[in-house]
Scaffold this motif. Structure first.
Motif, PDB file in Angstrom:
ATOM      1  N   TRP A 133     -28.656   1.338 -18.084  1.00  0.00           N
ATOM      2  CA  TRP A 133     -29.669   1.399 -16.809  1.00  0.00           C
ATOM      3  C   TRP A 133     -29.888  -0.331 -16.305  1.00  0.00           C
ATOM      4  N   ILE A 134     -29.986  -0.413 -15.199  1.00  0.00           N
ATOM      5  CA  ILE A 134     -30.155  -1.569 -14.469  1.00  0.00           C
ATOM      6  C   ILE A 134     -31.466  -1.844 -13.660  1.00  0.00           C
ATOM      7  N   THR A 135     -32.152  -2.980 -13.833  1.00  0.00           N
ATOM      8  CA  THR A 135     -33.505  -3.208 -13.222  1.00  0.00           C
ATOM      9  C   THR A 135     -32.779  -3.837 -11.883  1.00  0.00           C
ATOM     10  N   ILE A 136     -33.535  -3.248 -10.895  1.00  0.00           N
ATOM     11  CA  ILE A 136     -33.347  -3.540  -9.353  1.00  0.00           C
ATOM     12  C   ILE A 136     -33.750  -4.830  -8.929  1.00  0.00           C
ATOM     13  N   LYS A 137     -34.894  -5.549  -9.377  1.00  0.00           N
ATOM     14  CA  LYS A 137     -35.034  -6.736  -8.868  1.00  0.00           C
ATOM     15  C   LYS A 137     -34.336  -7.993  -9.794  1.00  0.00           C
ATOM     16  N   ASP A 138     -34.102  -7.610 -10.885  1.00  0.00           N
ATOM     17  CA  ASP A 138     -33.616  -8.986 -11.576  1.00  0.00           C
ATOM     18  C   ASP A 138     -32.208  -8.512 -12.332  1.00  0.00           C
ATOM     19  N   GLY A 139     -31.701  -7.275 -12.065  1.00  0.00           N
ATOM     20  CA  GLY A 139     -30.496  -7.006 -12.730  1.00  0.00           C
ATOM     21  C   GLY A 139     -30.207  -6.807 -13.996  1.00  0.00           C
ATOM     22  N   ILE A 140     -31.055  -6.718 -14.722  1.00  0.00           N
ATOM     23  CA  ILE A 140     -30.822  -6.739 -16.241  1.00  0.00           C
ATOM     24  C   ILE A 140     -30.230  -5.547 -16.685  1.00  0.00           C
ATOM     25  N   ILE A 141     -29.092  -5.680 -17.345  1.00  0.00           N
ATOM     26  CA  ILE A 141     -28.349  -4.213 -18.016  1.00  0.00           C
ATOM     27  C   ILE A 141     -28.939  -4.012 -19.324  1.00  0.00           C
ATOM     28  N   THR A 142     -29.253  -2.631 -19.477  1.00  0.00           N
ATOM     29  CA  THR A 142     -29.749  -2.161 -20.828  1.00  0.00           C
ATOM     30  C   THR A 142     -28.506  -0.956 -21.226  1.00  0.00           C
ATOM     31  N   GLY A 143     -27.791  -1.278 -22.108  1.00  0.00           N
ATOM     32  CA  GLY A 143     -26.630  -0.316 -22.283  1.00  0.00           C
ATOM     33  C   GLY A 143     -25.362  -1.135 -22.284  1.00  0.00           C
ATOM     34  N   SER A 144     -24.122  -0.094 -21.982  1.00  0.00           N
ATOM     35  CA  SER A 144     -22.840  -0.547 -21.802  1.00  0.00           C
ATOM     36  C   SER A 144     -22.289  -0.369 -20.445  1.00  0.00           C
ATOM     37  N   LEU A 145     -21.527  -1.192 -20.016  1.00  0.00           N
ATOM     38  CA  LEU A 145     -21.102  -1.203 -18.622  1.00  0.00           C
ATOM     39  C   LEU A 145     -19.852  -2.229 -18.620  1.00  0.00           C
ATOM     40  N   PRO A 146     -18.379  -2.004 -18.335  1.00  0.00           N
ATOM     41  CA  PRO A 146     -17.558  -2.934 -18.064  1.00  0.00           C
ATOM     42  C   PRO A 146     -17.688  -3.854 -17.073  1.00  0.00           C
ATOM     43  N   ARG A 147     -17.451  -5.094 -17.377  1.00  0.00           N
ATOM     44  CA  ARG A 147     -17.881  -6.111 -16.489  1.00  0.00           C
ATOM     45  C   ARG A 147     -17.231  -6.184 -15.179  1.00  0.00           C
ATOM     46  N   ARG A 148     -15.962  -5.447 -14.855  1.00  0.00           N
ATOM     47  CA  ARG A 148     -15.522  -4.949 -13.543  1.00  0.00           C
ATOM     48  C   ARG A 148     -16.399  -3.999 -12.816  1.00  0.00           C
ATOM     49  N   ALA A 149     -16.720  -2.798 -13.525  1.00  0.00           N
ATOM     50  CA  ALA A 149     -17.795  -1.772 -12.990  1.00  0.00           C
ATOM     51  C   ALA A 149     -19.025  -2.620 -12.623  1.00  0.00           C
ATOM     52  N   ALA A 150     -19.588  -3.370 -13.516  1.00  0.00           N
ATOM     53  CA  ALA A 150     -20.913  -4.132 -13.268  1.00  0.00           C
ATOM     54  C   ALA A 150     -20.562  -4.994 -11.941  1.00  0.00           C
ATOM     55  N   LYS A 151     -19.878  -5.672 -11.791  1.00  0.00           N
ATOM     56  CA  LYS A 151     -19.416  -6.321 -10.732  1.00  0.00           C
ATOM     57  C   LYS A 151     -19.510  -5.319  -9.500  1.00  0.00           C
ATOM     58  N   LEU A 152     -18.925  -4.326  -9.490  1.00  0.00           N
ATOM     59  CA  LEU A 152     -18.908  -3.294  -8.308  1.00  0.00           C
ATOM     60  C   LEU A 152     -20.496  -2.921  -8.090  1.00  0.00           C
ATOM     61  N   VAL A 153     -21.122  -2.680  -9.031  1.00  0.00           N
ATOM     62  CA  VAL A 153     -22.450  -2.047  -8.931  1.00  0.00           C
ATOM     63  C   VAL A 153     -23.456  -3.212  -8.584  1.00  0.00           C
ATOM     64  N   PHE A 154     -23.399  -4.441  -8.838  1.00  0.00           N
ATOM     65  CA  PHE A 154     -24.335  -5.678  -8.465  1.00  0.00           C
ATOM     66  C   PHE A 154     -23.800  -5.759  -6.837  1.00  0.00           C
ATOM     67  N   GLU A 155     -22.533  -5.618  -6.437  1.00  0.00           N
ATOM     68  CA  GLU A 155     -22.255  -5.656  -4.892  1.00  0.00           C
ATOM     69  C   GLU A 155     -22.867  -4.800  -4.198  1.00  0.00           C
ATOM     70  N   TRP A 156     -23.115  -3.552  -4.729  1.00  0.00           N
ATOM     71  CA  TRP A 156     -23.767  -2.459  -4.134  1.00  0.00           C
ATOM     72  C   TRP A 156     -25.030  -2.685  -4.044  1.00  0.00           C
ATOM     73  N   VAL A 157     -25.663  -3.217  -5.057  1.00  0.00           N
ATOM     74  CA  VAL A 157     -27.374  -3.400  -5.186  1.00  0.00           C
ATOM     75  C   VAL A 157     -27.390  -4.424  -4.048  1.00  0.00           C
ATOM     76  N   ASP A 158     -26.466  -5.501  -4.097  1.00  0.00           N
ATOM     77  CA  ASP A 158     -26.806  -6.588  -2.970  1.00  0.00           C
ATOM     78  C   ASP A 158     -27.273  -5.999  -1.551  1.00  0.00           C
ATOM     79  N   LEU A 159     -26.353  -4.978  -1.252  1.00  0.00           N
ATOM     80  CA  LEU A 159     -26.197  -4.328   0.012  1.00  0.00           C
ATOM     81  C   LEU A 159     -27.455  -3.184   0.330  1.00  0.00           C
ATOM     82  N   HIS A 160     -28.102  -2.548  -1.083  1.00  0.00           N
ATOM     83  CA  HIS A 160     -28.844  -1.655  -0.859  1.00  0.00           C
ATOM     84  C   HIS A 160     -30.376  -1.680  -1.923  1.00  0.00           C
ATOM     85  N   GLU A 161     -30.590  -2.787  -2.188  1.00  0.00           N
ATOM     86  CA  GLU A 161     -31.709  -3.126  -2.742  1.00  0.00           C
ATOM     87  C   GLU A 161     -33.039  -2.534  -2.127  1.00  0.00           C
TER      88      GLU A 161
END
Length: 85
Positions: A34-62
């Protein structure tokens, strides 16, 4: 748990009346976090490449994520959010 978005094998969920802080859940293959919306803290397991894509998506849809968080806190249905293209 309502699915909010899905892209590149990444599935984004939010739970109704979930705990603070505002966050969303991510499932990618055998990884879950799970990832906090405002500060992007990841709790759990996510590969770096997938995390990069998720943060790119969050930037567009916060804003939409925070609106969905509020809906779910009020036991309302969330809106789907456009996937990353």
């Amino acid at each position: 748990m309502p699915e909010i978005s899905r892209f590149y094998g990444i599935i984004i969920y939010m739970y109704i009346s979930d705990h603070q802080p505002p966050h969303f859940h991510v499932v990618y293959n055998e990884h879950e976090c799970w990832i906090t919306i405002k500060d992007g803290i990841i709790t759990g397991s996510l590969p770096r490449r997938a995390a990069k894509l998720v943060f790119e998506w969050v930037d567009l849809h916060e804003k939409e994520l925070l609106e969905n968080w509020e809906r779910l806190q009020n036991s309302e249905q969330p809106q789907k959010i456009e996937p990353l293209k």
